[in-house]
Write an enzyme that holds these catalytic residues in place. Structure first.
Site, PDB file in Angstrom:
ATOM      1  CB  SER A 116      31.227  52.382  19.749  1.00  0.00           C
ATOM      2  OG  SER A 116      29.996  51.702  19.766  1.00  0.00           O
ATOM      3  CE1 TYR A 140      30.292  54.352  24.424  1.00  0.00           C
ATOM      4  CE2 TYR A 140      28.900  53.294  22.784  1.00  0.00           C
ATOM      5  CZ  TYR A 140      30.115  53.399  23.434  1.00  0.00           C
ATOM      6  OH  TYR A 140      31.144  52.571  23.090  1.00  0.00           O
ATOM      7  CE  LYS A 144      33.772  55.709  23.342  1.00  0.00           C
ATOM      8  NZ  LYS A 144      35.163  55.565  23.716  1.00  0.00           N
TER       9      LYS A 144
END
Ligand code: UDP
Length: 323
Positions: A116, A140, A144
């Site tokens: 991402s 988050y 990643k």
């Protein structure tokens, strides 16, 4: 080729599954259906199971003998990751490790990974190329980045060849409305804009006081079918070159929230009721990808990623969705 697509019942995974089968590859989708939709797996075989279940992975991999894994089985909500980091480290790191261990144990050499733009955090420059510093600002994004680091380490130790793909703002739906974006709860801008258009209930614009041309945030929207093709080209590339390579995937064009609302009004011919509210925490003012590396190494060209096409497909899905 035979490919394991984890999280293939989700938004980007289901479009990628469709793309690979249209190119003649055989796919098995592994999804625990916690967020995915059974109806989205119209191609290949669906196995309902969890990437953290090592015994199940062992028997599936022994039975199917996959050439590659494409991993979409990550949790994706920034806000939720801030409130409940444990859920994100458990799924996106601990369970991903189980998947990697199983892949190595079963001699699967190639791994394409849903990464991402969130790994970059607040950009120091745009467009963001692959060399940009990686300083994620939420759990988050950190999970990643850890995923990418695990892939590097497993590559060094076990020869796993990987292709992390850093998506910018995935958007749009299949133009025939067979599959599409269906998050619950929905937090993404385009579905919420179109829902406001359809229901007449106002959507919220998070801030109009950013340092951008109209004060609202600028993002790089990339059509999910262009992303699906990038997974195909990325896998082909790493198989051919036997070398791991990461790519930033965006259109390299920026669109503000207010510009997108105006474009949605043009495409649908209806007003988008909206109100300006406070900024959402953790939103950078501007995120735009440099897609030069994907263009030159993969020969990838986004074909459907102008906002008009994205909105037309999304409006068609919004009015005809089956799940
Ligand atoms: N956004 C908004 N209202 C919403 C949802 C999103 O104004 O109800 C804005 C958000 O602040 C960001 C852009 O739309 O600038 C895209 O947000 P989204 O959640 O779709 O994707 P993200 O950029 O967080 O990955």
């Amino acid at each position: 080729m035979k490919i394991l697509i984890t999280g293939g019942a989700g938004y980007i995974g289901s479009h990628t599954n469709r793309y690979f089968t249209s190119m003649g590859d055989e796919t098995v989708v592994l999804d625990n259906l916690s967020y995915g939709h059974r109806e989205a797996v119209k191609w290949g075989r669906l196995v309902v199971g969890d990437i953290g279940d090592r015994a199940m992975l062992d028997s599936l991999m022994a039975e199917e003998r996959f050439d590659a894994v494409i991993d979409f089985a990550g949790f994706i909500s920034v806000g939720e990751s801030v409130e409940n980091p444990s859920k994100y480290y458990e799924n996106n790191v601990v369970k991903m490790k189980a998947l990697l261990d199983a892949a190595v144990a079963h001699d699967i050499k190639y791994f394409v990974f849903s990464s991402s733009a969130a790994i970059f955090g607040e950009p120091s420059r745009v467009p963001i190329d692959e060399e940009h510093a990686k300083n994620p600002i939420n759990p988050y994004g950190r999970t990643k980045l850890i995923g990418e680091m695990m892939l590097e380490d497993y590559g060094r130790a076990h020869g796993l060849v990987s292709c992390p793909l850093r998506y910018f703002n995935a958007a749009g739906d299949s133009s025939d409305a067979l599959i599409g974006e269906a998050h619950d709860p929905e937090t993404h801008l385009i579905p919420l804009v179109l829902r406001a258009t359809r229901t007449g209930k106002p959507m919220r614009v998070f801030g109009d006081n950013y340092d951008t041309r109209d004060g609202s945030c600028i993002r790089d929207y990339i059509h999910v079918e262009d992303l699906a093709e990038a997974h195909y080209l990325g896998l082909k590339y790493i198989m051919e070159h036997k070398k791991s390579e990461a790519f930033n995937l965006g259109s390299s064009d920026g669109m503000s929230v207010l510009e997108l609302i105006a474009e949605a009004e043009r495409v649908t011919g209806k007003p988008v009721p909206h109100e300006i509210v406070e900024r959402r925490e953790g939103d950078p003012a501007e995120l735009i990808a440099s897609n030069g590396k994907a263009r030159s190494l993969l020969g990838w060209t986004p074909k459907k990623s102008n906002v008009g096409t994205i909105l037309r497909d999304a409006w068609n899905w919004e009015q005809n969705r089956k799940y």
